[in-house]
Enzyme design. Structure first.
Site, PDB file in Angstrom:
ATOM      1  N   CYS A 295      13.038 -16.483  40.959  1.00 40.60           N
ATOM      2  CA  CYS A 295      13.188 -17.774  40.275  1.00 40.60           C
ATOM      3  C   CYS A 295      14.660 -18.032  39.931  1.00 40.60           C
ATOM      4  O   CYS A 295      15.220 -17.379  39.043  1.00 40.60           O
ATOM      5  CB  CYS A 295      12.314 -17.786  39.029  1.00 40.60           C
ATOM      6  SG  CYS A 295      12.573 -19.195  37.945  1.00 40.60           S
TER       7      CYS A 295
ATOM      8  N   CYS B 244      15.308 -19.189  36.313  1.00 41.71           N
ATOM      9  CA  CYS B 244      15.150 -18.060  35.382  1.00 41.71           C
ATOM     10  C   CYS B 244      16.481 -17.309  35.236  1.00 41.71           C
ATOM     11  O   CYS B 244      16.889 -16.944  34.124  1.00 41.71           O
ATOM     12  CB  CYS B 244      14.083 -17.097  35.883  1.00 41.71           C
ATOM     13  SG  CYS B 244      12.433 -17.796  36.020  1.00 41.71           S
TER      14      CYS B 244
END
Length: 328
Positions: free
Chosen positions: A32, A35
């Site tokens: 991600c 993230c």
């Protein structure tokens, strides 16, 4: 050295939720990009605000901890959950540094205020700002927030008292003064039975639960017109409210007799432990108040609090990664 705790298992996460007043959790994944982009902001907050037993920052790798992801219905990356007293109070989806910073710093300020003069178990119990009547049982958290308020169905309810939702109100009962005695209150935030002392309470849940215990708060009225509940019959996983005649012919899951010694003098609350093995995967709880402790015509309940473990809300869908978006 990072102060952020990497969650290694569901039991590890449960232990953290039980040992820290506030828990902030970052649900992330290696693949991600958003993230990774917000990770330095999260680490900076963790470094500045972590306090043992008060504020704990955690990270959950969604690829490694799928049971936790499913339990909390995580469907996008990153997602930040904030817990107070073991109860989820805020959810932030996406890489939103300003929103995350503001939410966490507000909680840190609340924690500082509570340290200076907040309520604790001795004056009614506190679970993330909620009044619980007594301290949560060791090893379990409050799951009252899983009650499906819209689906409540109570029988023999006095319309002149409070609405049935009143017993799940988060705040301290308005009729309880600082010394645990009944006081006059214009706010009727309790329920009473109507034509006799019996009550039938049908309480459905938003997800399956494992129920360990119930805290029942009942403040005797000064006029002695209402009394505390004494004999309870509990029924699990009913699809609708039981009629009183039907309940008499239906075997209860557990019968309870609340003794006078169980009522705490200061909080007017009784802690009722359930036969835990009989209350696994519960989708609803029916409480039949058979009689009260006294000779009054009515039975009164000010608050109900449930403790145990939350189960699954729905099956986990495919995870998606999101950036700065803040809506669905």
């Amino acid at each position: 050295m990072s102060k952020t705790v990497a969650v290694t298992s569901p039991s590890h996460f449960t232990q953290i939720l039980q040992s820290s007043r506030i828990v902030v959790t970052d649900f992330w994944a290696e693949w991600c990009g958003p993230c990774k982009a917000i990770a330095p902001v999260y680490e900076a907050l963790s470094s500045q605000l972590s306090r043992p037993g008060q504020i704990t920052f955690t990270k959950v790798n969604t690829d490694e901890q799928k049971d936790i992801v499913q339990t909390y219905n995580i469907s996008a990356m990153p997602t930040f959950l904030i817990f107070k007293g073991g109860r989820e109070t805020k959810r932030i989806r996406g890489a939103d540094p300003k929103g995350l910073d503001a939410a966490v710093k507000q909680l840190a300020q609340e924690a500082s205020s509570a340290d200076e003069g907040g309520a604790g178990p001795s004056d009614g119990g506190s679970s993330g700002g909620r009044w619980t009547g007594a301290a949560a049982p060791r090893g379990y958290t409050e799951v009252t927030e899983q009650v499906d308020i819209q689906g409540l169905d109570f029988l023999n309810l006095d319309g002149n008292a409070g609405d049935k939702r009143a017993v799940f109100a988060p705040e301290k009962p308005s009729s309880l003064d600082g010394k645990g005695k009944a006081s006059e209150s214009s706010k009727k935030d309790w329920i009473e039975s109507d034509t006799d002392e019996q009550l039938m309470l049908y309480v459905p849940f938003q997800s399956t639960l494992k129920l360990h215990s119930i805290h029942i708060t009942s403040i005797p009225s000064g006029s002695e017109e209402a009394m505390r509940p004494k004999t309870l019959h509990l029924y699990s996983n009913r699809s609708h409210v039981l009629g009183f005649d039907e309940a008499e012919d239906t075997p209860e899951t557990q019968k309870i007799e609340i003794q006078e010694s169980q009522w705490d003098e200061k909080t007017q609350t009784a802690k009722v432990e359930l036969r835990f093995v009989k209350f696994q995967n519960i989708s609803s709880l029916t409480i039949f108040v058979v009689d009260g402790d006294g000779d009054a015509e009515k039975t009164r309940i000010d608050r109900l609090r449930l403790f145990g473990e939350s189960g699954e809300k729905r099956a986990m869908g495919k995870l998606e990664k999101i950036g700065d978006e803040q809506g669905e």
